[in-house]
Design an enzyme around this catalytic site. Structure first.
Site, PDB file in Angstrom:
ATOM      1  N   GLY A  88      -2.434  15.207 -22.080  1.00 31.94           N
ATOM      2  CA  GLY A  88      -3.611  14.743 -22.808  1.00 31.94           C
ATOM      3  C   GLY A  88      -4.853  15.610 -22.713  1.00 31.94           C
TER       4      GLY A  88
ATOM      5  N   ASP B 165       2.584  25.027 -24.081  1.00 28.60           N
ATOM      6  CA  ASP B 165       2.605  23.724 -23.414  1.00 28.60           C
ATOM      7  C   ASP B 165       1.181  23.301 -23.060  1.00 28.60           C
ATOM      8  OD1 ASP B 165       3.255  21.480 -21.988  1.00 28.60           O
ATOM      9  OD2 ASP B 165       4.270  22.539 -20.340  1.00 28.60           O
ATOM     10  N   GLY B 166       0.760  22.200 -23.671  1.00 30.70           N
ATOM     11  CA  GLY B 166      -0.551  21.637 -23.350  1.00 30.70           C
ATOM     12  C   GLY B 166      -1.470  21.575 -24.551  1.00 30.70           C
ATOM     13  N   GLY B 167      -1.843  20.352 -24.935  1.00 29.43           N
ATOM     14  CA  GLY B 167      -2.812  20.185 -26.020  1.00 29.43           C
ATOM     15  C   GLY B 167      -2.294  20.541 -27.397  1.00 29.43           C
TER      16      GLY B 167
ATOM     17  N   GLY C  76      -0.829  20.067 -14.852  1.00 26.33           N
ATOM     18  CA  GLY C  76      -1.049  18.931 -13.954  1.00 26.33           C
ATOM     19  C   GLY C  76      -1.196  17.602 -14.659  1.00 26.33           C
TER      20      GLY C  76
ATOM     21  N   SER D 142       7.568  16.032 -24.334  1.00 22.69           N
ATOM     22  CA  SER D 142       7.532  15.934 -22.876  1.00 22.69           C
ATOM     23  C   SER D 142       7.558  14.476 -22.441  1.00 22.69           C
ATOM     24  CB  SER D 142       6.252  16.589 -22.343  1.00 22.69           C
ATOM     25  OG  SER D 142       6.066  16.210 -20.999  1.00 22.69           O
TER      26      SER D 142
ATOM     27  N   MET E 246       6.592  22.578 -11.859  1.00 18.36           N
ATOM     28  CA  MET E 246       5.227  22.848 -11.387  1.00 18.36           C
ATOM     29  C   MET E 246       5.218  22.501  -9.903  1.00 18.36           C
ATOM     30  SD  MET E 246       3.167  21.347 -14.630  1.00 18.36           S
ATOM     31  CE  MET E 246       4.601  20.452 -15.210  1.00 18.36           C
TER      32      MET E 246
ATOM     33  N   HIS F 210      10.539  22.073 -16.468  1.00 17.88           N
ATOM     34  CA  HIS F 210       9.331  22.857 -16.162  1.00 17.88           C
ATOM     35  C   HIS F 210       8.902  22.504 -14.736  1.00 17.88           C
ATOM     36  CE1 HIS F 210       4.756  23.498 -17.205  1.00 17.88           C
ATOM     37  NE2 HIS F 210       5.195  24.360 -16.319  1.00 17.88           N
TER      38      HIS F 210
ATOM     39  N   ASP G 246       8.678  17.583 -16.978  1.00 14.75           N
ATOM     40  CA  ASP G 246       7.624  18.140 -16.130  1.00 14.75           C
ATOM     41  C   ASP G 246       7.775  17.661 -14.689  1.00 14.75           C
ATOM     42  OD1 ASP G 246       5.909  19.674 -17.921  1.00 14.75           O
ATOM     43  OD2 ASP G 246       5.560  17.762 -18.923  1.00 14.75           O
TER      44      ASP G 246
ATOM     45  N   HIS H  15      11.507  18.054 -22.720  1.00 15.24           N
ATOM     46  CA  HIS H  15      10.725  18.795 -21.735  1.00 15.24           C
ATOM     47  C   HIS H  15      10.467  17.887 -20.533  1.00 15.24           C
ATOM     48  CE1 HIS H  15       7.912  22.032 -20.608  1.00 15.24           C
ATOM     49  NE2 HIS H  15       7.103  21.066 -20.176  1.00 15.24           N
TER      50      HIS H  15
ATOM     51  N   GLY I 265       3.444  16.274 -25.572  1.00 14.23           N
ATOM     52  CA  GLY I 265       3.515  15.060 -24.749  1.00 14.23           C
ATOM     53  C   GLY I 265       2.786  13.924 -25.427  1.00 14.23           C
ATOM     54  N   SER I 266       1.471  13.892 -25.271  1.00 13.93           N
ATOM     55  CA  SER I 266       0.705  12.781 -25.832  1.00 13.93           C
ATOM     56  C   SER I 266       0.765  12.759 -27.356  1.00 13.93           C
ATOM     57  CB  SER I 266      -0.738  12.822 -25.336  1.00 13.93           C
ATOM     58  OG  SER I 266      -1.249  14.121 -25.424  1.00 13.93           O
TER      59      SER I 266
ATOM     60  N   MET J 241       6.465  17.746 -11.025  1.00  9.06           N
ATOM     61  CA  MET J 241       5.228  18.041 -10.267  1.00  9.06           C
ATOM     62  C   MET J 241       5.390  17.561  -8.835  1.00  9.06           C
ATOM     63  SD  MET J 241       2.316  16.842 -12.960  1.00  9.06           S
ATOM     64  CE  MET J 241       2.382  17.258 -14.700  1.00  9.06           C
TER      65      MET J 241
ATOM     66  N   MET K 298       1.146  28.243 -20.695  1.00  6.79           N
ATOM     67  CA  MET K 298       0.383  27.002 -20.544  1.00  6.79           C
ATOM     68  C   MET K 298      -0.916  27.162 -21.324  1.00  6.79           C
ATOM     69  SD  MET K 298       1.987  24.807 -18.330  1.00  6.79           S
ATOM     70  CE  MET K 298       0.702  23.682 -18.706  1.00  6.79           C
TER      71      MET K 298
HETATM   72  C1  DX5 Z   1       1.078  19.609 -18.273  1.00  5.54           C
HETATM   73  C2  DX5 Z   1       2.532  19.597 -18.632  1.00  5.54           C
HETATM   74  C3  DX5 Z   1       2.769  19.367 -20.067  1.00  5.54           C
HETATM   75  C4  DX5 Z   1       2.279  18.039 -20.591  1.00  5.54           C
HETATM   76  C5  DX5 Z   1       1.719  18.299 -21.946  1.00  5.54           C
HETATM   77  O1  DX5 Z   1       0.886  20.095 -16.996  1.00  5.54           O
HETATM   78  O2  DX5 Z   1       3.175  20.805 -18.285  1.00  5.54           O
HETATM   79  O3  DX5 Z   1       4.129  19.543 -20.423  1.00  5.54           O
HETATM   80  O4  DX5 Z   1       3.263  17.064 -20.692  1.00  5.54           O
HETATM   81  O5  DX5 Z   1       1.064  17.173 -22.368  1.00  5.54           O
HETATM   82  P1  DX5 Z   1       0.197  17.160 -23.688  1.00  5.54           P
HETATM   83  O6  DX5 Z   1       1.095  17.563 -24.814  1.00  5.54           O
HETATM   84  O7  DX5 Z   1      -0.280  15.757 -23.764  1.00  5.54           O
HETATM   85  O8  DX5 Z   1      -0.931  18.139 -23.507  1.00  5.54           O
HETATM   86 ZN    ZN Z   2       5.273  21.152 -19.144  1.00  8.99          ZN
END
Ligand code: DX5
Ligand code: ZN
Length: 218
Positions: A147, A177-179, A144, A10, A70, A68, A37, A35, A199-200, A39, A139
């Protein structure tokens, strides 16, 4: 044969002042999708970028653009993301009433259609839509921010979607997606995911090449 797991780094965690290099790194490191994101500061608190960013990245990368959304009222913005070259467009079921119409809109535009569920939304909210979807994004954090720590209970939805897919012969890919990182990927893969967003974990990795390889083959 083991199924191929796809990695979708991401760009939310990328350095936006060097976005071209970061996108190149995704390809070099073995990422399959990018990916993106989006927002809007309403559906989620932060604001990131819009269709113009997608169109610029599309011009410098041949990877799959996985958008994605949001955002509230995604129906108003979907045509711009189609025009920008999005390959997958995923919107949140929590943001819409006429989800089936949006799936049609995305597909008529030549893109693949996905739906995302926040942690508090059950799979039953999209049961009538399963035959029409190309991707279901689960998710594993509240959307939002990057990390955050994965909420393990969300993986139960992946298990349920995997079982339904096998039983009914549906075609959707299941994403998380996420963590997602080197410690949490195993549980996600065991639950049946096809695609993982990172992402992170990706942009914070000392050796992204090794990390992607390890995570895709875990
Ligand atoms: C969060 C995003 C994710 C985000 C994931 O709302 O939809 O795609 O980039 O980030 P990590 O992998 O750091 O949890
Ligand atoms: Zn995402």
């Amino acid at each position: 044969m083991d199924k191929k797991i796809l990695c979708a780094p991401s760009v939310l965690a990328a350095n936006f002042t060097r976005i071209g290099e970061e996108v190149e790194l995704i390809k070099k490191a073995g990422g399959d999708w990018i990916h993106l994101d989006v927002m809007d500061g309403l559906f989620v608190p932060e604001i990131t970028f819009g269709a113009q960013m997608v169109s610029h990245i599309k011009k410098v990368s041949d990877l799959i653009m996985d958008v994605h959304l949001m955002i509230e009222r995604p129906e108003e913005k979907i045509p711009a993301f189609i025009k920008a070259g999005a390959d997958y467009i995923t919107f949140h079921i929590e943001a819409v009433i006429h989800a089936h119409r949006l799936i049609q809109l995305i597909k008529e535009g030549g893109a693949k259609a996905g739906i995302a569920l926040v942690p508090s939304t059950p799979v039953s909210t999209i049961s009538e839509l399963l035959p029409f979807l190309d991707q279901i994004l689960i998710m594993t954090v509240n959307p939002g921010y990057g990390g955050q720590k994965l909420i393990p209970e969300c993986l139960e939805k992946v298990k349920l979607l995997t079982a339904l897919k096998e039983k009914k012969g549906y075609n959707y890919l299941i994403s998380v997606d996420g963590g997602i990182n080197k410690s949490t990927i195993r549980g996600a893969v065991a639950a049946g995911v096809d695609v993982f967003v990172a992402g992170s974990a990706f942009f914070g990795a000392e050796d992204p090449v090794a990390m992607v390889k390890e995570m895709k083959n875990c």
